[in-house]
Design a protein around this motif. Structure first.
Motif, short mmCIF file in Angstrom:
data_model
loop_
_atom_site.label_atom_id
_atom_site.label_comp_id
_atom_site.label_asym_id
_atom_site.label_seq_id
_atom_site.Cartn_x
_atom_site.Cartn_y
_atom_site.Cartn_z
N THR A 1 -1.96 -0.90 -10.53
CA THR A 1 -2.62 -0.34 -9.36
C THR A 1 -3.95 -1.05 -9.19
N TRP B 1 0.66 -1.59 -6.65
CA TRP B 1 0.27 -0.62 -5.64
C TRP B 1 -1.18 -0.89 -5.24
N LEU B 2 -1.37 -1.28 -4.00
CA LEU B 2 -2.70 -1.50 -3.44
C LEU B 2 -3.17 -0.16 -2.87
N ASN B 3 -3.93 0.55 -3.66
CA ASN B 3 -4.39 1.89 -3.30
C ASN B 3 -5.86 1.81 -2.88
N ARG B 4 -6.07 1.32 -1.65
CA ARG B 4 -7.44 1.16 -1.14
C ARG B 4 -8.04 2.54 -0.86
N GLY C 1 -2.96 4.28 3.62
CA GLY C 1 -1.58 3.91 3.38
C GLY C 1 -0.77 5.15 3.08
N ASP D 1 0.79 -1.23 0.00
CA ASP D 1 0.00 0.00 0.00
C ASP D 1 0.83 1.28 0.00
N ASN D 2 2.14 1.16 -0.04
CA ASN D 2 2.99 2.33 -0.09
C ASN D 2 3.60 2.42 -1.48
#
Length: 174
Positions: free
Chosen positions: A160, A139-142, A147, A121-122
């Motif tokens: 992403t 990139w886990l951009n919840r 994050g 997440d970073n």
């Protein structure tokens, strides 16, 4: 623990203009250690994706900027004892985004970096760090999480996703 105590001292000084004495700082840390595990819980999509990876015989693990023992406690308390491959900063003596920590994760999984996907997440430390190390960075951009996305003025050229469920089609799993 030292970093945590430095952070609380910084916050204490900023808010109250004073530092905590040693006994108060240690009492705060003990309370923190007792309380924090109560809040360890994986996102809803984690179990679904790990189940799918296991069903497809795809290995997985974790690379963390915590020391391995502390990260193991967090994983176990959150119901993720099944995550066997684990690399902490103390495992190879460096934090992310140093390539060595990602390479150790791939080694533990029995894959080469080029055949390993790293999801985090970073943006800077996880996704771009993994890519710089030769892994596929994701990139886990919840939208609901907080994050550390990194600079707002740049785009990530890699993959992403907003949820882990979005990984399954990328892996040919649905």
């Amino acid at each position: 623990m030292e970093q945590r105590l430095e952070r609380i001292q910084h916050a204490q000084k900023r808010v109250h203009g004073t530092l905590l004495d040693y006994e108060s700082a240690m009492a705060w840390n003990k309370a923190y250690e007792r309380t924090l595990p109560v809040h360890f819980a994986p996102f809803d999509d984690v179990t679904r994706v790990l189940d799918a990876l296991e069903a497809a015989d795809i290995g997985y693990g974790a690379v963390s900027n915590n020391v391995e023992e502390y990260q193991r406690i967090k994983l176990d308390k959150s119901g993720l004892k099944r995550v066997e491959a684990l690399v902490g900063t103390d495992t190879v003596g460096c934090p992310k985004p140093d390539p060595r920590i990602f390479h150790e994760g791939a080694r533990q999984l029995g894959t080469g970096p080029a055949r390993t996907m790293y999801v985090g997440d970073n943006l800077l430390v996880d996704a771009e760090g993994a890519e710089a190390a030769g892994l596929t960075g994701v990139w886990l951009n919840r939208p609901e999480a907080h994050g550390t996305p990194g600079p707002k003025d740049r785009e990530f050229s890699g993959i992403t996703v907003a949820t882990l469920d979005e990984l399954l089609p990328l892996l040919g799993l649905g």
